[in-house]
Design a protein around this motif. Structure first.
Motif, mmCIF file in Angstrom:
data_model
loop_
_atom_site.group_PDB
_atom_site.id
_atom_site.type_symbol
_atom_site.label_atom_id
_atom_site.label_comp_id
_atom_site.label_asym_id
_atom_site.label_seq_id
_atom_site.Cartn_x
_atom_site.Cartn_y
_atom_site.Cartn_z
ATOM 1 N N THR A 144 0.750 -1.519 -0.044
ATOM 2 C CA THR A 144 -0.061 0.018 -0.113
ATOM 3 C C THR A 144 0.899 1.411 0.021
ATOM 4 O O THR A 144 0.602 2.224 -0.721
ATOM 5 C CB THR A 144 -0.874 0.134 1.267
ATOM 6 O OG1 THR A 144 -1.719 -1.188 1.095
ATOM 7 C CG2 THR A 144 -1.685 1.107 1.245
ATOM 8 N N VAL A 145 1.778 1.343 0.700
ATOM 9 C CA VAL A 145 2.863 2.623 1.079
ATOM 10 C C VAL A 145 4.106 2.508 -0.042
ATOM 11 O O VAL A 145 4.732 3.372 -0.076
ATOM 12 C CB VAL A 145 3.261 2.526 2.524
ATOM 13 C CG1 VAL A 145 2.160 2.586 3.499
ATOM 14 C CG2 VAL A 145 4.415 1.301 2.553
ATOM 15 N N ALA A 146 4.070 1.587 -0.879
ATOM 16 C CA ALA A 146 5.152 1.427 -1.883
ATOM 17 C C ALA A 146 5.308 2.720 -2.651
ATOM 18 O O ALA A 146 6.506 3.118 -3.330
ATOM 19 C CB ALA A 146 5.208 0.053 -2.352
ATOM 20 N N LYS A 147 4.132 3.112 -3.109
ATOM 21 C CA LYS A 147 4.088 4.167 -4.035
ATOM 22 C C LYS A 147 4.398 5.414 -3.665
ATOM 23 O O LYS A 147 4.635 6.631 -4.202
ATOM 24 C CB LYS A 147 2.831 4.222 -4.894
ATOM 25 C CG LYS A 147 2.565 2.809 -5.455
ATOM 26 C CD LYS A 147 0.938 2.616 -5.920
ATOM 27 C CE LYS A 147 0.868 1.459 -6.832
ATOM 28 N NZ LYS A 147 -0.696 1.301 -7.312
ATOM 29 N N VAL A 148 4.036 5.543 -2.260
ATOM 30 C CA VAL A 148 4.443 6.816 -1.710
ATOM 31 C C VAL A 148 5.561 6.930 -0.553
ATOM 32 O O VAL A 148 6.010 8.263 -0.427
ATOM 33 C CB VAL A 148 2.938 7.315 -0.725
ATOM 34 C CG1 VAL A 148 1.765 7.294 -1.879
ATOM 35 C CG2 VAL A 148 2.833 6.315 0.282
ATOM 36 N N SER A 149 6.195 6.040 -0.203
ATOM 37 C CA SER A 149 7.090 6.107 1.001
ATOM 38 C C SER A 149 8.108 5.172 0.740
ATOM 39 O O SER A 149 7.601 3.900 1.272
ATOM 40 C CB SER A 149 6.495 6.148 2.458
ATOM 41 O OG SER A 149 7.463 6.220 3.357
ATOM 42 N N THR A 150 9.476 5.378 0.146
ATOM 43 C CA THR A 150 10.251 4.457 0.053
ATOM 44 C C THR A 150 10.766 3.929 1.451
ATOM 45 O O THR A 150 11.132 2.828 1.647
ATOM 46 C CB THR A 150 11.636 4.968 -0.761
ATOM 47 O OG1 THR A 150 11.061 5.376 -1.910
ATOM 48 C CG2 THR A 150 12.500 3.758 -0.968
ATOM 49 N N SER A 151 10.945 4.849 2.414
ATOM 50 C CA SER A 151 11.382 4.530 3.871
ATOM 51 C C SER A 151 10.539 3.542 4.431
ATOM 52 O O SER A 151 10.965 2.529 5.168
ATOM 53 C CB SER A 151 11.603 5.743 4.604
ATOM 54 O OG SER A 151 10.441 6.500 4.785
ATOM 55 N N ASP A 152 9.176 3.803 4.238
ATOM 56 C CA ASP A 152 8.287 2.748 5.066
ATOM 57 C C ASP A 152 8.275 1.627 4.402
ATOM 58 O O ASP A 152 8.075 0.512 4.978
ATOM 59 C CB ASP A 152 6.850 3.499 4.794
ATOM 60 C CG ASP A 152 6.500 4.526 5.761
ATOM 61 O OD1 ASP A 152 7.540 4.747 6.873
ATOM 62 O OD2 ASP A 152 5.713 4.994 5.616
ATOM 63 N N TYR A 153 8.567 1.396 3.036
ATOM 64 C CA TYR A 153 8.488 0.158 2.269
ATOM 65 C C TYR A 153 9.749 -0.661 2.715
ATOM 66 O O TYR A 153 9.666 -1.779 3.155
ATOM 67 C CB TYR A 153 8.895 0.212 0.781
ATOM 68 C CG TYR A 153 8.795 -0.545 -0.100
ATOM 69 C CD1 TYR A 153 7.626 -1.469 -0.594
ATOM 70 C CD2 TYR A 153 10.036 -1.190 -0.533
ATOM 71 C CE1 TYR A 153 7.780 -2.380 -1.211
ATOM 72 C CE2 TYR A 153 10.067 -2.417 -1.322
ATOM 73 C CZ TYR A 153 8.995 -3.209 -1.660
ATOM 74 O OH TYR A 153 9.110 -3.995 -2.514
ATOM 75 N N ILE A 154 10.897 0.067 2.787
ATOM 76 C CA ILE A 154 12.106 -0.414 3.620
ATOM 77 C C ILE A 154 11.887 -1.146 4.739
ATOM 78 O O ILE A 154 12.444 -2.236 5.443
ATOM 79 C CB ILE A 154 13.280 0.378 3.366
ATOM 80 C CG1 ILE A 154 13.624 0.729 1.977
ATOM 81 C CG2 ILE A 154 14.517 -0.160 4.107
ATOM 82 C CD1 ILE A 154 14.562 1.942 1.899
ATOM 83 N N TYR A 155 11.243 -0.236 5.820
ATOM 84 C CA TYR A 155 11.069 -0.774 7.033
ATOM 85 C C TYR A 155 10.394 -1.949 7.048
ATOM 86 O O TYR A 155 10.468 -2.832 7.911
ATOM 87 C CB TYR A 155 10.564 0.436 7.938
ATOM 88 C CG TYR A 155 9.704 0.206 9.174
ATOM 89 C CD1 TYR A 155 10.448 -0.334 10.350
ATOM 90 C CD2 TYR A 155 8.265 -0.073 9.280
ATOM 91 C CE1 TYR A 155 10.100 -0.336 11.418
ATOM 92 C CE2 TYR A 155 7.820 -0.442 10.505
ATOM 93 C CZ TYR A 155 8.814 -0.720 11.582
ATOM 94 O OH TYR A 155 8.329 -1.128 12.753
ATOM 95 N N LEU A 156 8.967 -1.800 6.354
ATOM 96 C CA LEU A 156 8.178 -3.085 6.316
ATOM 97 C C LEU A 156 8.669 -4.359 5.718
ATOM 98 O O LEU A 156 8.441 -5.507 6.239
ATOM 99 C CB LEU A 156 6.725 -2.518 5.506
ATOM 100 C CG LEU A 156 5.854 -1.629 6.442
ATOM 101 C CD1 LEU A 156 4.802 -1.114 5.396
ATOM 102 C CD2 LEU A 156 5.345 -2.019 7.625
ATOM 103 N N SER A 157 9.702 -3.995 4.758
ATOM 104 C CA SER A 157 10.452 -5.293 4.166
ATOM 105 C C SER A 157 11.455 -5.816 5.248
ATOM 106 O O SER A 157 11.295 -7.206 5.291
ATOM 107 C CB SER A 157 11.176 -4.817 3.148
ATOM 108 O OG SER A 157 10.390 -4.263 1.950
ATOM 109 N N GLY A 158 11.770 -4.915 6.080
ATOM 110 C CA GLY A 158 12.883 -5.378 7.232
ATOM 111 C C GLY A 158 12.027 -6.295 8.111
ATOM 112 O O GLY A 158 12.367 -7.096 8.922
ATOM 113 N N LYS A 159 10.785 -5.675 8.618
ATOM 114 C CA LYS A 159 9.890 -6.466 9.511
ATOM 115 C C LYS A 159 9.188 -7.560 9.046
ATOM 116 O O LYS A 159 9.378 -8.523 9.625
ATOM 117 C CB LYS A 159 8.632 -5.304 9.583
ATOM 118 C CG LYS A 159 7.677 -6.063 10.704
ATOM 119 C CD LYS A 159 6.406 -5.046 10.903
ATOM 120 C CE LYS A 159 5.523 -5.569 12.072
ATOM 121 N NZ LYS A 159 4.454 -4.795 12.359
#
Length: 223
Positions: free
Chosen positions: A63-78
């Motif tokens: 959902t956030v991949a298109k708007v926030s790279t940092s959130d995408y990275i954080y969620l990928s780490g999670k």
């Protein structure tokens, strides 16, 4: 007429306390098994939580991949952390299976030895002695009754002998002579039970806890 007194047998059965030590060992085994079972339930619960959290995180990441790279990275780490924990738990599940196997292996010699000692108490009932005693009591009872019949016959013989000794008289009264044949006083026994009053295979069936189908209560004693 001839009855076996079962009172002592029933009393022994009532007071029977078998496999006490084995029961205690099985209680110990069951307690240790429950610890492993609870661990398994905890692992299964955590697996379900991780699966749910992983699915939710995956949706959030997309959902956030298109708007926030940092959130995408954080969620990928999670998600990586969730995957790593899942691998650990799956390994623990494999180890748990081995723990169950080791627990059983631990208790096998303990249960075997304890059960064998407990089982030896069954030998308090001496089957050989019981069969021998009942056979003696049965035959001795027959002897006593037959002897009593013969004893009451004895006073008749002197006068009856006067008839039997008269060969000319008996020539025309053979049925009278047959009435007093030497074995006419014997108790009646058809011999239907064969050569053995108590056959071995009947006893073997009984020691296994089963009354052989050939053995039935005499009809006149059935109520």
């Amino acid at each position: 007429m001839l009855k076996i007194d079962h009172s002592a047998l029933y009393k022994a059965i009532e007071n029977m306390e078998m496999f006490t030590a084995t029961k205690e060992v099985l209680v110990d085994y069951d307690a240790e098994k429950k610890v492993l079972e609870n661990r398994g339930k905890g692992l299964n619960k955590r697996i379900a939580e991780l699966q749910e959290e992983h699915a939710s995180t995956l949706i959030d990441r997309e959902t956030v991949a298109k708007v926030s790279t940092s959130d995408y990275i954080y969620l990928s780490g999670k998600m990586k952390q969730l995957d790593d924990e899942m691998k650990i738990i799956l390994n623990l599940e494999d180890q748990l299976k081995e723990d169950f196997r080791e627990l059983k292996q631990k208790f096998i010699p303990i249960i075997r030895d304890t059960y064998s000692k407990d089982l030896s108490a069954k030998n308090e009932f001496d089957v050989n002695h019981a069969v021998e005693l009942i056979r003696y009591e049965l035959l001795n009872s027959i002897v006593e009754y037959a002897s009593a019949v013969r004893k009451q016959q004895q006073p008749l013989l002197p006068l009856i002998g006067e008839f039997l000794d008269d060969e000319e008289l008996m020539e025309n009264n053979r049925s009278f002579r047959r009435t007093f044949d030497f074995d006419s006083i014997y108790l009646s026994y058809t011999g239907d039970l064969g050569n053995s009053v108590i056959a071995k295979h009947h006893v073997f069936s009984a020691v296994g806890g089963n009354l052989h189908p050939d053995i039935r209560k005499p009809v006149k004693d059935v109520k």
